[in-house]
Design a protein around this motif. Structure first.
Motif, PDB file in Angstrom:
ATOM      1  N   LYS A 137       0.662  -1.268   0.010  1.00 14.08           N
ATOM      2  CA  LYS A 137       0.180  -0.133   0.057  1.00 14.08           C
ATOM      3  C   LYS A 137       0.870   1.357  -0.124  1.00 14.08           C
ATOM      4  O   LYS A 137       1.740   1.572   0.790  1.00 14.08           O
ATOM      5  N   VAL A 138       0.554   2.357  -0.851  1.00 13.20           N
ATOM      6  CA  VAL A 138       1.290   3.473  -0.909  1.00 13.20           C
ATOM      7  C   VAL A 138       1.073   4.178   0.217  1.00 13.20           C
ATOM      8  O   VAL A 138       2.019   4.670   0.668  1.00 13.20           O
ATOM      9  N   SER A 139      -0.110   4.200   0.953  1.00 15.79           N
ATOM     10  CA  SER A 139      -0.036   5.039   2.085  1.00 15.79           C
ATOM     11  C   SER A 139       0.692   4.287   3.155  1.00 15.79           C
ATOM     12  O   SER A 139       1.342   5.222   4.165  1.00 15.79           O
ATOM     13  N   PHE A 140       0.816   2.987   3.300  1.00 16.25           N
ATOM     14  CA  PHE A 140       1.968   2.470   4.229  1.00 16.25           C
ATOM     15  C   PHE A 140       3.239   2.781   4.072  1.00 16.25           C
ATOM     16  O   PHE A 140       3.965   3.011   4.931  1.00 16.25           O
ATOM     17  N   GLN A 141       3.588   2.731   2.791  1.00 18.20           N
ATOM     18  CA  GLN A 141       5.074   3.212   2.382  1.00 18.20           C
ATOM     19  C   GLN A 141       5.311   4.599   2.672  1.00 18.20           C
ATOM     20  O   GLN A 141       6.490   4.786   3.215  1.00 18.20           O
ATOM     21  N   LEU A 142       4.489   5.340   2.676  1.00 14.61           N
ATOM     22  CA  LEU A 142       4.733   6.841   3.136  1.00 14.61           C
ATOM     23  C   LEU A 142       4.713   6.917   4.599  1.00 14.61           C
ATOM     24  O   LEU A 142       5.461   7.680   5.074  1.00 14.61           O
ATOM     25  N   ARG A 143       3.803   6.037   5.320  1.00 10.39           N
ATOM     26  CA  ARG A 143       4.079   6.069   6.707  1.00 10.39           C
ATOM     27  C   ARG A 143       5.492   5.493   7.192  1.00 10.39           C
ATOM     28  O   ARG A 143       5.949   6.156   8.077  1.00 10.39           O
ATOM     29  N   LEU A 144       6.101   4.659   6.454  1.00 12.16           N
ATOM     30  CA  LEU A 144       7.354   4.269   6.819  1.00 12.16           C
ATOM     31  C   LEU A 144       8.467   5.083   6.645  1.00 12.16           C
ATOM     32  O   LEU A 144       9.093   5.446   7.468  1.00 12.16           O
ATOM     33  N   ASP A 395      10.627   6.159  -5.041  1.00  7.49           N
ATOM     34  CA  ASP A 395      10.254   6.982  -5.925  1.00  7.49           C
ATOM     35  C   ASP A 395       9.417   7.912  -5.171  1.00  7.49           C
ATOM     36  O   ASP A 395       8.288   7.614  -4.868  1.00  7.49           O
ATOM     37  N   ILE A 396       9.685   9.346  -5.129  1.00  6.66           N
ATOM     38  CA  ILE A 396       8.968  10.400  -4.764  1.00  6.66           C
ATOM     39  C   ILE A 396       8.464  11.349  -5.856  1.00  6.66           C
ATOM     40  O   ILE A 396       9.430  11.993  -6.462  1.00  6.66           O
ATOM     41  N   SER A 397       7.259  11.260  -6.188  1.00  4.12           N
ATOM     42  CA  SER A 397       6.694  12.292  -7.061  1.00  4.12           C
ATOM     43  C   SER A 397       5.648  13.226  -6.365  1.00  4.12           C
ATOM     44  O   SER A 397       5.448  13.089  -5.397  1.00  4.12           O
ATOM     45  N   ARG A 398       5.534  14.337  -7.031  1.00  2.00           N
ATOM     46  CA  ARG A 398       4.698  15.525  -6.625  1.00  2.00           C
ATOM     47  C   ARG A 398       3.240  15.387  -7.404  1.00  2.00           C
ATOM     48  O   ARG A 398       2.746  14.792  -8.278  1.00  2.00           O
ATOM     49  N   THR A 399       2.166  15.393  -6.294  1.00  2.00           N
ATOM     50  CA  THR A 399       1.003  15.357  -6.383  1.00  2.00           C
ATOM     51  C   THR A 399       0.510  16.693  -7.287  1.00  2.00           C
ATOM     52  O   THR A 399       1.186  17.737  -7.202  1.00  2.00           O
ATOM     53  N   GLU A 400      -0.662  16.770  -7.862  1.00  2.00           N
ATOM     54  CA  GLU A 400      -1.007  17.918  -8.314  1.00  2.00           C
ATOM     55  C   GLU A 400      -1.379  18.906  -7.522  1.00  2.00           C
ATOM     56  O   GLU A 400      -1.436  20.196  -7.879  1.00  2.00           O
ATOM     57  N   ASP A 401      -1.975  18.842  -6.379  1.00  2.00           N
ATOM     58  CA  ASP A 401      -2.261  19.438  -5.385  1.00  2.00           C
ATOM     59  C   ASP A 401      -2.010  19.163  -4.063  1.00  2.00           C
ATOM     60  O   ASP A 401      -1.510  17.863  -3.892  1.00  2.00           O
ATOM     61  N   LEU A 402      -2.250  19.727  -3.102  1.00  2.00           N
ATOM     62  CA  LEU A 402      -1.981  19.519  -1.497  1.00  2.00           C
ATOM     63  C   LEU A 402      -2.868  18.576  -1.177  1.00  2.00           C
ATOM     64  O   LEU A 402      -4.260  18.523  -1.505  1.00  2.00           O
ATOM     65  N   GLU A 403      -2.125  17.295  -0.542  1.00  2.00           N
ATOM     66  CA  GLU A 403      -3.097  16.228   0.103  1.00  2.00           C
ATOM     67  C   GLU A 403      -3.181  16.146   1.669  1.00  2.00           C
ATOM     68  O   GLU A 403      -2.290  17.143   2.119  1.00  2.00           O
ATOM     69  N   PRO A 404      -3.591  15.269   2.044  1.00  2.00           N
ATOM     70  CA  PRO A 404      -3.538  15.301   3.567  1.00  2.00           C
ATOM     71  C   PRO A 404      -2.105  15.071   4.241  1.00  2.00           C
ATOM     72  O   PRO A 404      -1.717  15.247   5.270  1.00  2.00           O
ATOM     73  N   THR A 405      -1.186  14.409   3.376  1.00  2.00           N
ATOM     74  CA  THR A 405       0.165  14.001   3.922  1.00  2.00           C
ATOM     75  C   THR A 405       1.145  15.049   2.908  1.00  2.00           C
ATOM     76  O   THR A 405       2.432  15.028   3.170  1.00  2.00           O
ATOM     77  N   GLY A 406       0.711  15.980   2.333  1.00  2.00           N
ATOM     78  CA  GLY A 406       1.654  17.065   1.681  1.00  2.00           C
ATOM     79  C   GLY A 406       1.412  16.971   0.034  1.00  2.00           C
ATOM     80  O   GLY A 406       0.226  16.606  -0.212  1.00  2.00           O
ATOM     81  N   PHE A 407       2.428  17.055  -0.472  1.00  2.00           N
ATOM     82  CA  PHE A 407       2.263  16.894  -1.916  1.00  2.00           C
ATOM     83  C   PHE A 407       3.167  16.030  -2.571  1.00  2.00           C
ATOM     84  O   PHE A 407       3.770  15.859  -3.931  1.00  2.00           O
ATOM     85  N   ASP A 408       3.590  14.874  -1.554  1.00  2.00           N
ATOM     86  CA  ASP A 408       4.662  14.026  -1.937  1.00  2.00           C
ATOM     87  C   ASP A 408       3.613  12.588  -2.219  1.00  2.00           C
ATOM     88  O   ASP A 408       2.748  12.378  -1.448  1.00  2.00           O
ATOM     89  N   GLU A 409       3.868  11.910  -3.336  1.00  2.00           N
ATOM     90  CA  GLU A 409       3.318  10.366  -3.422  1.00  2.00           C
ATOM     91  C   GLU A 409       4.488   9.550  -3.621  1.00  2.00           C
ATOM     92  O   GLU A 409       5.548   9.763  -4.344  1.00  2.00           O
ATOM     93  N   VAL A 410       4.226   8.378  -2.761  1.00  2.00           N
ATOM     94  CA  VAL A 410       5.728   7.720  -2.791  1.00  2.00           C
ATOM     95  C   VAL A 410       5.285   6.298  -3.093  1.00  2.00           C
ATOM     96  O   VAL A 410       4.309   5.651  -2.848  1.00  2.00           O
ATOM     97  N   ASN A 411       6.174   5.656  -3.787  1.00  2.00           N
ATOM     98  CA  ASN A 411       6.102   4.353  -4.438  1.00  2.00           C
ATOM     99  C   ASN A 411       7.360   3.639  -4.194  1.00  2.00           C
ATOM    100  O   ASN A 411       8.645   4.224  -4.484  1.00  2.00           O
ATOM    101  N   PHE A 412       7.462   2.358  -3.439  1.00  2.00           N
ATOM    102  CA  PHE A 412       8.563   1.567  -3.292  1.00  2.00           C
ATOM    103  C   PHE A 412       8.441   0.709  -4.758  1.00  2.00           C
ATOM    104  O   PHE A 412       7.995   0.091  -5.215  1.00  2.00           O
TER     105      PHE A 412
END
Length: 553
Positions: A137-144, A395-412
């Motif tokens: 899960k992407v959300s869990f990867q970001l938590r890590l 891999d850290i990419s930027r979202t188009e807008d602010l999200e509840p965790t910032g504007f980073d999208e994380v994928n392992f």
């Protein structure tokens, strides 16, 4: 943490109880002895679907009970939300009746499977090969990543502000929509209000105007009648007042002879004076009254305007028209106030967004700062677990807008073999490789992120010897921070246990059942030696088992 699992009438289990260690609990046994059955029973506690085929005895109900200590978990709000009595000691129970009906209970209170699944997901992290692991899960990867970056205080501050920002944004959109709708009505409101403002209505004037119009339209009759009345009363040769004055004198002349006549004289004299005043009023009104066509038209037009407004707004008085005028004015004032509130919210949300962007930048910077070290440590530990060529890229990419965790999208991204293409973890097929990756990743963040009880099923598949020993060391280290349960075939991993259970089959008169027994030192030596060689184990295997246990103590 889970303290105990009690199973009755499930699969080939008649009845058994397992008490779990706070640290590392190891479960071993022969293939087919029923280790997977224990996980199936645990799955029922976690809210998985029940099947009547699971019953050991089709004439009795199946009961699975999990006893948990949740004192270290922040679960009070969950219990309040679902109207459950909170207690640090929680008992989760599943029952399956012979008819196939399934029921779930939390501290003896019935709950739905959805509630049970939500609760158990915070208590148990069950890792089985080819299951959907959290690491997918992407959300869990970001938590890590946030745990490694020590972002928790900053992220909590950001999320609090983000929540307020979202609420203000929602309110702003609502107000803008209302303003746009109001703008469509503004012109009509202004037109209606302009009619009222032009009319300059005064409460009570309708009655006065109607009376005046009546007087003006009947002026000639009023003047003629009152003038004739005045003449008859006062000015003619035989006027009424003249005759009454003569009578007054005659009554006066005899009033001294009788008290009653004296009283009547006084009253009659008053009538004469009153009649004289009335005659003068008649004269005055007759003199004032004139036929005035211009004023008549003016009053008529004013009343026509009042009647037209009353018909338009379906009311019957000027007071009601004035109420409508006040309401129209209030609607216009509200539109003005809406503009001020929109302006205030626009300014506020702009300031909030600037703060959020600054905080999001800091969160992102901190995340990027730990990526390199994290990737290297994961690859180093995987190499120790016989995955020398494994690669992990965050891999850290930027979202188009602010999200509840910032504007980073994380994928392992992960590649298990040399020259392999880096892929999303969810697209990597090997369960054994994923299990080792999960173990490594979670061991690296064990002290930084709140994880539930971790249960690994045959995480040692495909490894042995020194690699298995290192995996056992990782599990033991992980158990210093979290409760860990591992079902294993590896003697090296089994030697690391704080508590060791042996699962075996026992033949009864009419059938075979699964039993579980805790192993003390002598039993552990025998079980590990058997895993190393055969049953009964060789002398060298027993010595090796003792050495493994000595190294792990």
């Amino acid at each position: 943490m889970i303290e105990r699992l009690h199973i009755r009438n499930y699969a080939i289990i008649e009845e058994l109880t397992i008490d779990f260690s706070k640290g590392l609990t190891i479960i071993t046994g022969e293939t087919g002895a029923g280790k997977s059955i224990l996980l199936g029973a645990l799955g029922l506690v976690m809210g998985r679907r029940a099947d009547i085929k699971s019953l050991y005895n089709l004439d009795s109900k199946c009961t699975i009970e999990g006893f948990f200590n949740v004192e270290a978990y922040d679960l009070r709000s969950f219990f309040d939300e679902h109207d459950l009595d909170f207690d640090p000691q929680v008992v989760i129970r599943r029952e399956i009746t012979p008819s196939g009906k399934s029921r779930a209970f939390v501290n003896d209170t019935p709950v739905t499977l959805n509630v049970l699944q939500d609760l158990s997901s915070t208590l148990i992290d069950l890792h089985q090969q080819f299951d959907n692991l959290d690491i997918h899960k992407v959300s869990f990867q970001l938590r890590l990543l946030d745990a490694l970056a020590e972002n928790r205080p900053l992220l909590a501050q950001y999320q609090s502000l983000f929540s307020a920002y979202q609420q203000d944004q929602k309110q702003l959109k609502t107000l803008i929509a209302r303003q746009q709708q109001s703008a469509k009505e503004l012109e009509f409101l202004q037109f209606q209000l302009e009619e009222f403002n032009t009319a300059e209505l005064v409460d009570g004037e309708q009655e006065e105007l109607e009376e005046e119009l009546s007087r003006l339209t009947n002026a000639e009759d009023i003047k003629r009648t009152l003038a004739a009345s005045f003449q008859q009363l006062s000015e003619s040769e035989v006027s009424v007042i003249g005759q009454m004055e003569e009578l007054t004198q005659a009554i006066k002349s005899v009033s001294s002879f009788d008290r009653r006549i004296e009283g009547l004289y006084g009253r009659f004299s008053g009538l004469v004076e009153e009649l004289r005043d009335v005659a003068q009023e008649f004269e005055s009104i007759a003199d004032e009254t004139e036929h005035d066509p211009e004023r008549t038209q003016e009053v008529q037009e004013r009343l026509d305007m009042v009647y037209r407004l009353q018909n338009k707004h379906q009311v019957a008085s000027i007071k009601e028209l004035l109420d409508i005028q006040a309401d129209l004015q209030q609607q216009l004032d509200d539109i003005g106030d809406l503009s001020q509130e929109i302006e205030r919210l626009q300014q506020s949300t702009q300031e909030q967004r600037q703060q959020l962007e600054t905080m999001a930048e800091e969160l992102s910077t901190r995340r990027h700062s730990v990526v390199g070290g994290f990737e290297n440590k994961v690859e180093q530990m995987l190499a120790q677990l016989s995955m020398q060529h494994a690669k992990l890229k965050v891999d850290i990419s930027r979202t188009e807008d602010l999200e509840p965790t910032g504007f980073d999208e994380v994928n392992f991204l992960f590649a298990a073999n040399k020259g392999g293409r880096l892929q999303l973890i969810k697209d990597v097929a090997s369960g054994g490789e994923l299990s080792r990756l999960t173990l490594v990743v979670k061991s690296l963040v064990a002290s930084a992120i709140p994880l539930p009880t971790l249960i690994f099923d045959e995480i040692d598949t495909g490894i042995s010897g020194d690699v298995a020993l290192k995996m056992g060391s990782i599990l033991r280290q992980l158990s210093n921070e979290h409760q860990v349960v591992s079902i294993t075939h590896s003697p090296q991993i089994a030697s690391k246990a704080n508590a060791h259970y042996f699962v075996y089959k026992k033949d009864k008169e009419d059938r075979t059942v699964t039993e579980v027994r805790p192993l003390e030192m002598e039993g552990r030596v025998y079980a590990i030696a058997t895993m190393l060689s055969q049953d009964p184990p060789s002398e060298s295997a027993i010595n090796t088992a003792k050495e493994l246990l000595l190294q792990s103590s």
